[in-house]
Enzyme design. Structure first.
Site, mmCIF file in Angstrom:
data_model
loop_
_atom_site.group_PDB
_atom_site.id
_atom_site.type_symbol
_atom_site.label_atom_id
_atom_site.label_comp_id
_atom_site.label_asym_id
_atom_site.label_seq_id
_atom_site.Cartn_x
_atom_site.Cartn_y
_atom_site.Cartn_z
ATOM 1 N N GLY A 238 0.755 -1.247 0.000
ATOM 2 C CA GLY A 238 0.000 0.000 0.000
ATOM 3 C C GLY A 238 0.779 1.287 0.000
ATOM 4 N N GLU A 273 3.677 -6.856 2.042
ATOM 5 C CA GLU A 273 3.330 -7.278 0.680
ATOM 6 C C GLU A 273 3.399 -6.097 -0.282
ATOM 7 O OE1 GLU A 273 -0.694 -8.606 1.265
ATOM 8 O OE2 GLU A 273 -0.106 -10.343 2.458
ATOM 9 N N GLY A 275 3.885 -3.889 -3.554
ATOM 10 C CA GLY A 275 3.891 -4.072 -5.008
ATOM 11 C C GLY A 275 4.375 -2.804 -5.673
ATOM 12 N N TYR A 316 -9.075 5.078 -13.197
ATOM 13 C CA TYR A 316 -8.971 5.841 -11.939
ATOM 14 C C TYR A 316 -8.750 7.332 -12.162
ATOM 15 C CZ TYR A 316 -7.305 1.119 -10.608
ATOM 16 O OH TYR A 316 -7.137 -0.223 -10.447
ATOM 17 N N CYS A 342 -11.628 2.843 -29.671
ATOM 18 C CA CYS A 342 -12.887 3.530 -29.932
ATOM 19 C C CYS A 342 -13.703 3.727 -28.662
ATOM 20 C CB CYS A 342 -13.675 2.740 -30.967
ATOM 21 S SG CYS A 342 -12.726 2.552 -32.464
ATOM 22 N N TYR A 371 0.972 -2.127 -12.195
ATOM 23 C CA TYR A 371 -0.417 -2.130 -12.671
ATOM 24 C C TYR A 371 -0.530 -1.529 -14.070
ATOM 25 C CZ TYR A 371 -0.856 -3.013 -7.692
ATOM 26 O OH TYR A 371 -0.690 -3.530 -6.428
HETATM 27 N N1 LLP Z 1 -1.557 -7.142 -0.708
HETATM 28 C C1 LLP Z 1 -2.855 -7.236 -1.039
HETATM 29 C C2 LLP Z 1 -3.709 -8.172 -0.317
HETATM 30 C C3 LLP Z 1 -3.368 -6.421 -2.069
HETATM 31 O O1 LLP Z 1 -4.649 -6.501 -2.385
HETATM 32 C C4 LLP Z 1 -2.501 -5.511 -2.751
HETATM 33 C C5 LLP Z 1 -3.000 -4.669 -3.832
HETATM 34 C C6 LLP Z 1 -1.139 -5.482 -2.384
HETATM 35 C C7 LLP Z 1 -0.712 -6.300 -1.341
HETATM 36 C C8 LLP Z 1 -0.137 -4.581 -3.041
HETATM 37 O O2 LLP Z 1 -0.437 -3.238 -2.843
HETATM 38 P P1 LLP Z 1 0.580 -2.099 -3.328
HETATM 39 O O3 LLP Z 1 1.812 -2.181 -2.474
HETATM 40 O O4 LLP Z 1 0.883 -2.339 -4.759
HETATM 41 O O5 LLP Z 1 -0.179 -0.844 -3.114
HETATM 42 N N2 LLP Z 1 -4.750 -1.459 -9.878
HETATM 43 C C9 LLP Z 1 -4.616 -0.439 -8.848
HETATM 44 C C10 LLP Z 1 -4.021 -0.988 -7.576
HETATM 45 C C11 LLP Z 1 -4.790 -2.161 -6.983
HETATM 46 C C12 LLP Z 1 -4.176 -2.706 -5.732
HETATM 47 C C13 LLP Z 1 -4.816 -3.976 -5.339
HETATM 48 N N3 LLP Z 1 -4.237 -4.643 -4.203
HETATM 49 C C14 LLP Z 1 -3.804 0.716 -9.409
HETATM 50 O O6 LLP Z 1 -3.419 0.666 -10.577
HETATM 51 O O7 LLP Z 1 -3.576 1.708 -8.722
#
Ligand code: LLP
Length: 414
Positions: A238, A273, A275, A316, A342, A371
Site C-alpha cells: 500500500g 506485501e 507491489g 482511476y 474507440c 499495474y
Molecule cells: N496485498 C494485497 C492483499 C493487495 O490486495 C494488494 C493490492 C497489495 C498487497 C499490493 O499493494 P501495493 O503495495 O501495490 O499498493 N490497480 C490499482 C491498484 C490495486 C491494488 C490492489 N491490491 C492501481 O493501478 O492503482
C-alpha cells in the site's frame, strides 16, 4: 538511479530509451532492473535486525524476469491466484516464502498451492476457512492460516483501491474476528499462525497504516491470551509513489520505520506485501505519436498506446507524467494524449503542456511499472505490448509483442 534526460535524451541506467523504441518497436514497457533491486533493498534495510519477510505483490508486475530478479534478491511473494503461483515457481521463487491472499480462492487454486508447499494462507471468511480445512484434510496436509482482518481504517486513497473499511468486500470484520479465529483454531487441518491486513493502495501518508498496525498488535495479544500461537503480523502493501511532482511520499525507510516501532518489542515477526513501491517508478510505457488533430479548438495527440495498454487513467483518472524521449526544442502546446481505441475514455493524459509533439516522435508515460502491463487487455484486438528489462548498459526483450496469431489462440470457427 532514475529516469533522466542526458544531453536531451531520456535514459535509464546506461540505456537511451530512443534506442529501445527503435529496436523493439512501440508501444513497449521498459523496466529498470537496477531501480527494482534498489527499492527491494530499501525494504530489506528498513527491516534489518528484526524477523521479517518481504513478499512482493505479484499483481503489480508479474513479468517472469521481474519475479526472477526479486527471487534472486531473496524476496518472498504475495499471490492471489494459481496463475500467479505458477509464474512465481517458473521464475525460480520459493513456495515456502509465498503467502496466498485474496477474497475468492478457488478449490483448484487452493489444492495447487498446498501441493506446491505455499507457506501461509490469508483467509477472508468463515466459508473460506471451511473449504481450506476440507481441502487440506483431503490432501493429508496442514495449512497455515492468518485471517485478513478489516481494521476499518480509512486509507485516504482512491475509492477503487481502498480496501480496509467496513463497506469494502475485503477481510473479516473486527466485531467477529475472535469468533472467526476460534473457528479456524478448532479446524483439524489448519494451524493458526498470524494476523494480516491490507487497507489500501497508493497511500501517501503512513498514518492510517500505523493505526491499522496498532489494532493488529492489540488483536494479536488478545488472540495469544486465548491460547493461539500467533507468531507474525502481515501488514499488506500500500505504500504510495510520486506520480506527480505535487505528491509527497515518505521514503520506504521512513514508512517502515514508523510501522516497525509499533511491532518491536511484541516478539512478533513482520511480513509486508509491497507491489507498487517496488516497481512503479522503475517502469515507463513508450508510445509513438501517430497524428495530431484539433477538434473545436482542443488539441489531441494520438499515440500508438491506448487504454488497453495502460488502463489506469481511464479507470482511476490516474496521472502519469509525459516526457519526450528526445527533447525537440519545439514551442509548447497544451494537448490531450489519447490512444486509437474507440472509446472517449481512451485517454492517457489530459491537458498537458509539452513541446508540440510531431508524428513519429516517441513519448514516455512515466511511473508505469506497476499495474500497467498487468492490467492490459486485447480490447479492439490489439496485441499486448512488448516488455523490456534494462540492466546496466544492456537491455533485453522479456516479453515479446503479441502477434495476431496470439490474439486468436484457442478460438475456432464453428
Ligand atoms: N496485498 C494485497 C492483499 C493487495 O490486495 C494488494 C493490492 C497489495 C498487497 C499490493 O499493494 P501495493 O503495495 O501495490 O499498493 N490497480 C490499482 C491498484 C490495486 C491494488 C490492489 N491490491 C492501481 O493501478 O492503482
Amino acid at each position: 538511479m532514475n529516469y533522466e534526460h542526458r544531453g536531451g535524451r531520456l535514459c535509464v541506467e546506461e540505456v537511451e530509451l530512443a534506442e529501445v523504441a527503435e529496436a523493439c518497436g512501440t508501444p513497449v514497457y521498459v523496466y529498470s532492473a537496477g531501480m527494482i533491486r534498489e527499492r527491494y533493498r530499501e525494504y530489506a534495510a528498513a527491516f534489518a535486525g528484526m524477523p521479517h519477510r518481504i513478499c512482493y505483490a505479484v499483481k503489480a508486475n508479474s513479468n517472469l524476469a521481474v519475479l526472477a530478479l526479486l527471487a534472486k534478491e531473496g524476496a518472498g511473494f504475495d499471490i492471489v491466484s494459481g496463475g500467479e503461483l505458477f509464474r512465481v515457481l517458473r521464475a525460480g521463487g520459493d513456495a515456502a516464502k509465498v503467502v496466498f491472499s485474496g477474497v475468492g480462492k478457488s478449490v483448484g487454486d487452493i489444492r495447487y498451492a498446498i501441493e506446491a508447499g505455499v507457506d501461509n494462507f490469508n483467509c477472508e471468511s468463515f466459508a473460506e476457512i471451511e473449504v481450506l480445512d476440507r481441502v487440506a484434510g483431503e490432501m493429508g496436509a496442514t495449512a497455515q492460516v492468518a485471517l485478513r482482518v478489516n481494521p476499518d481504517v480509512n486509507p485516504v486513497t482512491h475509492e477503487y483501491i481502498s480496501t480496509g473499511m467496513r463497506e469494502n468486500k475485503f477481510g473479516v470484520d473486527m466485531s467477529i474476528v475472535e469468533k472467526a479465529y476460534a473457528h479456524a483454531a478448532a479446524c483439524r487441518n489448519l494451524r493458526v499462525t498470524g494476523v494480516s491486513c491490507h487497507i489500501g493502495s497508493q497511500m501517501l501518508d503512513p498514518a492510517p497504516m500505523v493505526e491499522a498496525v496498532e489494532r493488529l498488535v492489540a488483536l494479536a495479544a488478545r488472540l495469544q491470551a486465548m491460547g493461539m500461537p500467533i507468531a507474525h503480523l502481515d501488514l499488506g502493501g500500500g505504500l504510495g509513489v510520486k506520480y506527480q511532482r505535487s505528491e509527497e511520499t515518505p521514503s520506504i525507510g521512513a514508512a517502515i520505520g514508523a510501522l516497525r516501532r509499533v511491532v518491536e518489542g511484541t516478539g512478533l515477526a513482520v511480513m509486508v506485501e509491497p507491489g507498487r513501491s517496488i516497481v512503479a517508478e522503475a517502469g515507463v510505457l513508450l508510445a509513438r505519436v501517430l497524428y495530431r488533430k484539433n477538434n473545436g479548438g482542443k488539441e489531441f495527440t494520438i499515440v500508438d498506446a491506448a487504454m488497453n495498454d495502460l488502463l489506469r487513467p481511464a479507470l482511476y483518472k490516474a496521472f502519469h507524467e509525459v516526457k519526450p524521449v528526445v527533447a525537440s526544442g519545439a514551442a509548447e502546446i497544451e494537448t490531450d494524449i489519447v490512444g486509437p481505441v474507440c472509446e472517449s475514455g481512451d485517454w492517457l493524459a489530459k491537458g498537458r503542456v509539452l513541446p508540440a509533439p510531431t508524428s513519429g516522435e516517441v513519448i514516455a508515460l512515466m511511473t508505469a511499472g506497476a499495474y500497467g502491463f498487468g492490467m492490459a487487455s486485447n480490447y479492439n484486438s490489439r496485441g499486448r505490448a512488448a516488455e523490456v528489462l534494462v540492466d546496466g548498459a544492456s537491455y533485453r526483450v522479456v516479453r515479446e509483442r503479441e502477434t495476431w496469431d496470439d490474439l486468436v489462440r484457442g478460438e475456432s470457427v464453428a
